[in-house]
Write a protein that holds these residues in place. Structure first.
Motif, short mmCIF file in Angstrom:
data_model
loop_
_atom_site.label_atom_id
_atom_site.label_comp_id
_atom_site.label_asym_id
_atom_site.label_seq_id
_atom_site.Cartn_x
_atom_site.Cartn_y
_atom_site.Cartn_z
N ARG A 508 -10.73 49.92 -7.96
CA ARG A 508 -9.36 50.22 -8.40
C ARG A 508 -9.16 50.15 -9.94
O ARG A 508 -8.81 51.14 -10.57
CB ARG A 508 -8.44 49.21 -7.71
CG ARG A 508 -7.00 49.41 -7.93
CD ARG A 508 -6.22 48.33 -7.20
NE ARG A 508 -4.83 48.46 -7.54
CZ ARG A 508 -3.99 49.31 -6.95
NH1 ARG A 508 -4.40 50.06 -5.97
NH2 ARG A 508 -2.74 49.40 -7.34
N GLN A 509 -9.40 48.97 -10.52
CA GLN A 509 -9.10 48.81 -11.95
C GLN A 509 -9.97 49.72 -12.79
O GLN A 509 -9.52 50.27 -13.80
CB GLN A 509 -9.30 47.35 -12.40
CG GLN A 509 -8.29 46.38 -11.84
CD GLN A 509 -6.85 46.82 -12.09
OE1 GLN A 509 -6.54 47.54 -13.04
NE2 GLN A 509 -5.95 46.43 -11.20
N ASP A 510 -11.23 49.89 -12.39
CA ASP A 510 -12.14 50.72 -13.18
C ASP A 510 -11.76 52.19 -13.07
O ASP A 510 -11.79 52.93 -14.04
CB ASP A 510 -13.57 50.48 -12.70
CG ASP A 510 -13.91 49.04 -12.86
OD1 ASP A 510 -14.30 48.65 -13.96
OD2 ASP A 510 -13.72 48.27 -11.89
N PHE A 511 -11.36 52.59 -11.86
CA PHE A 511 -10.95 53.98 -11.70
C PHE A 511 -9.69 54.25 -12.53
O PHE A 511 -9.56 55.29 -13.18
CB PHE A 511 -10.69 54.32 -10.23
CG PHE A 511 -10.29 55.74 -10.06
CD1 PHE A 511 -11.24 56.75 -10.10
CD2 PHE A 511 -8.95 56.09 -9.94
CE1 PHE A 511 -10.86 58.08 -10.01
CE2 PHE A 511 -8.57 57.41 -9.84
CZ PHE A 511 -9.54 58.41 -9.87
N LYS A 512 -8.78 53.28 -12.54
CA LYS A 512 -7.54 53.48 -13.30
C LYS A 512 -7.84 53.63 -14.79
O LYS A 512 -7.27 54.48 -15.47
CB LYS A 512 -6.61 52.29 -13.09
CG LYS A 512 -5.86 52.35 -11.79
CD LYS A 512 -4.93 51.19 -11.72
CE LYS A 512 -3.78 51.47 -10.79
NZ LYS A 512 -2.79 50.43 -10.82
N ARG A 513 -8.77 52.81 -15.28
CA ARG A 513 -9.14 52.92 -16.71
C ARG A 513 -9.71 54.30 -16.99
O ARG A 513 -9.37 54.95 -17.97
CB ARG A 513 -10.20 51.86 -17.06
CG ARG A 513 -9.57 50.54 -17.38
CD ARG A 513 -10.59 49.52 -17.81
NE ARG A 513 -10.16 48.24 -17.33
CZ ARG A 513 -10.81 47.45 -16.50
NH1 ARG A 513 -12.01 47.78 -16.09
NH2 ARG A 513 -10.31 46.31 -16.10
N LEU A 514 -10.60 54.76 -16.09
CA LEU A 514 -11.25 56.05 -16.28
C LEU A 514 -10.20 57.17 -16.26
O LEU A 514 -10.18 58.04 -17.13
CB LEU A 514 -12.28 56.26 -15.16
CG LEU A 514 -13.09 57.54 -15.20
CD1 LEU A 514 -13.96 57.58 -16.44
CD2 LEU A 514 -13.98 57.65 -13.95
N SER A 515 -9.30 57.12 -15.28
CA SER A 515 -8.33 58.23 -15.17
C SER A 515 -7.29 58.18 -16.29
O SER A 515 -6.80 59.21 -16.73
CB SER A 515 -7.68 58.26 -13.79
OG SER A 515 -6.82 57.20 -13.66
#
Ligand code: FAD
Length: 530
Positions: A508-515
């Motif tokens: 979750r948190q990593d995907f949010k940073r990426l997006s």
């Protein structure tokens, strides 16, 4: 007899001691039935004043904490994160379990004792490049980080990398900052002989303090003593200096100086947690305003104590206007609160909180301390010994006391270990395998992240409000999760493996940073995400 349900949020000094005291007093037999439930994000009680010793390797992490269930016999302990409170329905809203399932828990009395969190948003770069000292994982991370820096400095051929690795900065000269620096200085001095390529004069220890003195809570001459002790052990202290920003390689101060470092420990910038900010309560000074009886202003049977609460003290020119955020006060507040909850349940009058501090002490590392106890000022080895004895006495649970005492004894005779545990976090992107029929996702969960089907096939049953269920088959290349995360909502449907399947999960948190950083990804996914 109907049971009165007391829900306590937080298993720290405020919450744990309230539950313990309530349980003890109620067993003493007043004519009411209590059902006490304590909800905490972690299943153990952390004695925060000992964290600097965990960071320095004096104490093993597991030995410095006590499981809440061991301490709270007769209290229901629930490992969960509270995300909100429905004051009208008298319910606490929480997420529990690995899959973060939403639950509601009823209460008659609610105690908010969730402490404060590090709030570094005012200092650009600090959230990403500094280490905090709030819980066990922070202490564990700092210990590993220091050892990693020493290992790197011992082998590098590049002088600037070596200087950066050997510069250790602590921002904040209050209790936690001073104790962290004192312990870190001692640890480095003790492990140094194991690094033959590092000279003592290559190590730089720097404390940055906004106030004109360190430990401003102590009388001035004890602050001066603490300052001299740190300086004698090679710590540079910059007073009247603020921190401004941080990068991966440096920290900048308010007067424009830049320090080449990989290690910034921040012990300043406390603020309300997201949960406290979400409450329909007007915060004052970042804390929940309560009456002298510890009830949240304007809310009956909702109470707040500890660092999260702004507690007025009885008018006395020699006392501060509000209770200070310390363990000693939180423990005493817990006692008053337990009385008041029982008194309210029995229709008796409530007691206003008051506490006379028995003293204040700080460990400076290197067998030195500074203390004021019942008005007497003590320094040096004696103050350090009093500090240790007092803290052993205050630790809850005899098993923890014995373990901490043994750790201290072994540390005196044995060398500090320099075992580097590496990065123990799970990778942000990883594969998950599911067998035929296994459930991958249920409705009303917080999406764990962004999923891509690598092989196999799955069935997705979408149940949106006001519409019939809709069934999809998910095949290699199909993905889900991005939209739910973007809309900050819970999952709508269930997903089950139709055959043995392999998925890729970006957390979750990593995907949010990426997006957030890479907009084309959102455009691409908005076309494909279910
Ligand atoms: C390094 C350090 C050294 C210190 N040294 C001293 C000292 O020497 N003397 C002294 O008196 N004080 C000291 N303090 C301060 C003292 O530890 C705090 O004042 C005290 O811990 C406050 O107690 P609390 O119950 O309010 O919060 P905490 O002890 O922080 O407990 C809060 C609890 O709530 C839980 N929680 C938070 N949010 C949620 C949520 N949404 N859902 C579920 N659970 C949640 C947390 O996991 C935690 O268990 C020190 C603090 C630190 C960090």
């Amino acid at each position: 007899m109907p049971k009165t349900k007391v829900v306590i949020i937080g298993g720290g000094f405020g919450g744990m001691f309230t539950a313990r005291k309530l349980r003890k007093m109620w067993r003493g037999g007043p004519g009411i039935e209590l059902d006490i439930e304590l909800i905490s994000k972690i299943n153990y009680f952390v004695y925060q004043p000992l964290l600097p010793e965990v960071a320095a390797g004096t104490l093993n992490p597991q030995d410095a904490v006590t499981p809440l269930r061991t301490l709270l016999k007769g209290v229901h302990v629930r490992l969960a994160e509270v995300t909100g409170v429905d004051l009208d329905a008298k319910q606490v809203v929480l997420l529990q379990g690995q899959k973060k399932i939403l639950q509601r828990v009823d209460y008659d009395h609610l105690v908010i004792a969730t402490g404060q969190v590090a709030n570094l948003s005012a200092f650009p770069g600090f959230e990403n490049h500094s280490l905090t000292m709030k819980d066990l994982s922070d202490a564990y991370r700092l210990r590993n980080h220091v050892i990693e820096c020493m290992e790197m400095a011992d082998v590098t051929r590049f002088p600037d990398i070596k200087a950066r690795a050997l510069t250790f900065v602590v921002a904040g000269g209050g209790f936690s900052g001073v104790e962290t620096m004192g312990e870190m200085a001692e640890m480095i001095a003790r492990i140094l002989p194991q690094y033959p390529n590092i000279r003592r004069d290559e190590i730089r220890l720097l404390m940055i303090q906004w106030d004109p003195r360190i430990l401003p809570e102590l009388p001035e001459h004890l602050s001066e003593y603490a300052l001299k002790q740190l300086q004698q052990r090679g710590v540079e202290v910059w007073l009247n200096t603020g921190i401004k920003s941080a990068t991966n390689q440096s920290v900048c101060t308010s007067d424009g100086r830049s320090i080449n470092t990989r290690t910034i420990v921040t012990t300043i910038g406390n603020g309300p947690s997201e949960f406290v900010k979400s409450l329909p309560i007007q915060l004052e000074r970042g804390r929940i305003p309560v009456t002298p009886q510890l009830e949240v202003v304007g809310l009956e049977n909702v109470w707040a104590i500890g660092d999260a609460a702004l507690i007025p003290l009885p008018g006395d020119p020699n006392k501060p206007a509000y209770a200070p955020p310390t363990a000693q006060f939180a423990t005493s507040e817990a006692n008053t609160l337990a009385h008041n909850i029982l008194n309210r349940s029995q229709g008796k009058s409530l007691k206003a909180f008051d506490h006379k501090s028995s003293g204040i002490m700080a460990s400076l590392g290197g067998y030195r301390g500074a203390a004021e106890i019942y008005g007497q000022r003590v320094t040096g080895l004696l103050a350090w010994m009093i500090w240790r004895m007092a803290y052993i006495g205050m630790l809850p649970g005899w098993a923890t006391r014995i373990r901490v005492a043994l750790n201290w004894m072994f540390d005196y005779f044995m060398p500090r270990t320099i075992v580097y545990m590496g990065d123990t976090d799970r990778p942000a992107t990883r594969y998950l395998h599911y067998a035929k029929g296994e459930n991958v996702q249920r409705a009303n969960e917080v999406p764990a992240g962004f999923y891509v089907v690598v092989s196999g096939s799955l069935e997705q049953v979408l149940q949106r409000p006001d519409s019939d269920p809709h069934v999809n088959q998910l095949l290699p290349g199909d993905n889900w999760g991005a939209r739910a995360m973007k809309e900050e909502r819970l999952t709508h449907g269930t997903i089950t493996a139709l055959e043995d399947s392999k998925l890729l999960l970006v957390q979750r948190q990593d995907f949010k940073r990426l997006s957030n950083a890479f907009e084309p990804l959102n455009e691409l996914l908005s076309k494909r995400d279910s």
